[in-house]
Design an enzyme around this catalytic site. Sequence first.
Site, mmCIF file in Angstrom:
data_model
loop_
_atom_site.group_PDB
_atom_site.id
_atom_site.type_symbol
_atom_site.label_atom_id
_atom_site.label_comp_id
_atom_site.label_asym_id
_atom_site.label_seq_id
_atom_site.Cartn_x
_atom_site.Cartn_y
_atom_site.Cartn_z
ATOM 1 N N ASP A 1 0.759 -1.160 -0.001
ATOM 2 C CA ASP A 1 0.104 -0.046 0.178
ATOM 3 C C ASP A 1 0.856 1.355 -0.067
ATOM 4 O OD1 ASP A 1 -2.164 1.709 0.124
ATOM 5 O OD2 ASP A 1 -3.191 0.341 1.570
ATOM 6 N N HIS B 1 1.470 1.253 -3.236
ATOM 7 C CA HIS B 1 0.528 2.386 -3.765
ATOM 8 C C HIS B 1 1.057 3.894 -3.883
ATOM 9 C CE1 HIS B 1 -3.004 -0.429 -3.209
ATOM 10 N NE2 HIS B 1 -2.225 -0.946 -4.033
#
Length: 341
Positions: free
Chosen positions: A217, A240
């Site tokens: 993430d 991410h």
Amino acid sequence: MAPFSRIASIIAIVSSAASAWKTFTVPHTDGQDDTPALMAALPDYTSDSTILFKKGVNYNIFTPVKFPVLNNVEVRIEGNLTYPADIPTIQAIVGSSSFPGSWFTFTGGNNVTLRGSQDPEWGWVDGQGQAWWDAQQQVNRPHGWAFSKINNGVIRDMKLWKPIAWNFATSGANNIHAFNNKIVAVSDTKSFPFNTDGFAAGGTNLLFENNHIQNGDDCLTVGSGAKNILFRNSYCEGGHGLSIGSLGKGGSVADVQDVLIENVVMKNSLYGARFKSWTGGNGLARNITWRNIVFDGVPFPIYVTQNYWDQGLGPKPPAASSNNTHIQDILFQNFAGVIQE
Ligand SMILES: *[C@@H]1O[C@H](CO)[C@@H](O)[C@H](O)[C@H]1NC(C)=O
Ligand SMILES: *[C@@H]1O[C@H](CO)[C@@H](O)[C@H](O)[C@H]1NC(C)=O
Ligand SMILES: *[C@@H]1O[C@H](CO)[C@@H](O)[C@H](O)[C@H]1NC(C)=O
Ligand SMILES: *[C@@H]1O[C@H](CO)[C@@H](O)[C@H](O)[C@H]1NC(C)=O
């Protein structure tokens, strides 16, 4: 010895005893939870102390550790630490009302150092995440390290192995230097190491540098209230991106300012630089720069959304709203690399 100098030397002995540094070596028992003995001893080591997880020992951190307010304390992780290996044990703890929020929680203090080891074989904190990823099990996953409300803190040389979830957070902290830390949330199978944010930057005057993050993430996520944040000279893989937000969820008023993110390598990451705010939010994010970002295998090197929604975070807000988190003085400079089609 003249009476006066004798008194002076007694005073010197007394004052040196008062400021003496104490070291607590955390005890270990094979097959048992090592947290209770640590918790029992901590009240005697809240100032001028080193709390040492000794090299050569595999500690069982089977229940969460919550530190009292600390002053001039160093927590040294030189042994290996492990979470419980089985999923239901952790889920029951995280689901209980007494769970402090993270597996390791700091509650405040001044001059606090959280320090791992530079020995490649030792000082790892094993989150046992592989089983969770393979089972696609996301329920009641604990946050890792909450370095909360620390004034003048250091996080260095920490090494996290297969963490289950979000890693380091600095909410309400001020003047923190986090460097030379390593997060390895990498799956051995095809499963994805979901929601394993690297650093959640909350608070003021935070410097993150020379960190190595492989995760699933955000590599960095800067939250509301963050001011004067510098994140540089680091490596992010598999996640991410370098994110501001999400901000403005549920109509909340965001405040983020003076953020510089520079000299970062993004490898096989979904996004590079990323800004995310929710429809209907409010407040201001200003003076934010991403520069000298090198990327490889990144589909969206720059991504800005003011309509953020993640189904894991609740219902989708109504699309039409007159409000938004405002954006001012945002700069993307010197991005170079290969876009993943
Ligand atoms: C701050 O803590 C460190 C140990 O982490 C210690 O060496 C140092 O003396 C402390 N600073 C002050 C001003 O007490
Ligand atoms: C410490 O833990 C790490 C991560 O699980 C592991 O790779 C390493 O071999 C362990 N060290 C020892 C001495 O067992
Ligand atoms: C913008 O932020 C930087 C830190 O990243 C700071 O040095 C600078 O003074 C800020 N500029 C303004 C106009 O606030
Ligand atoms: C927009 O924000 C203002 C406060 O700044 C609030 O009074 C208003 O209800 C909000 N409007 C919507 C549509 O959310």
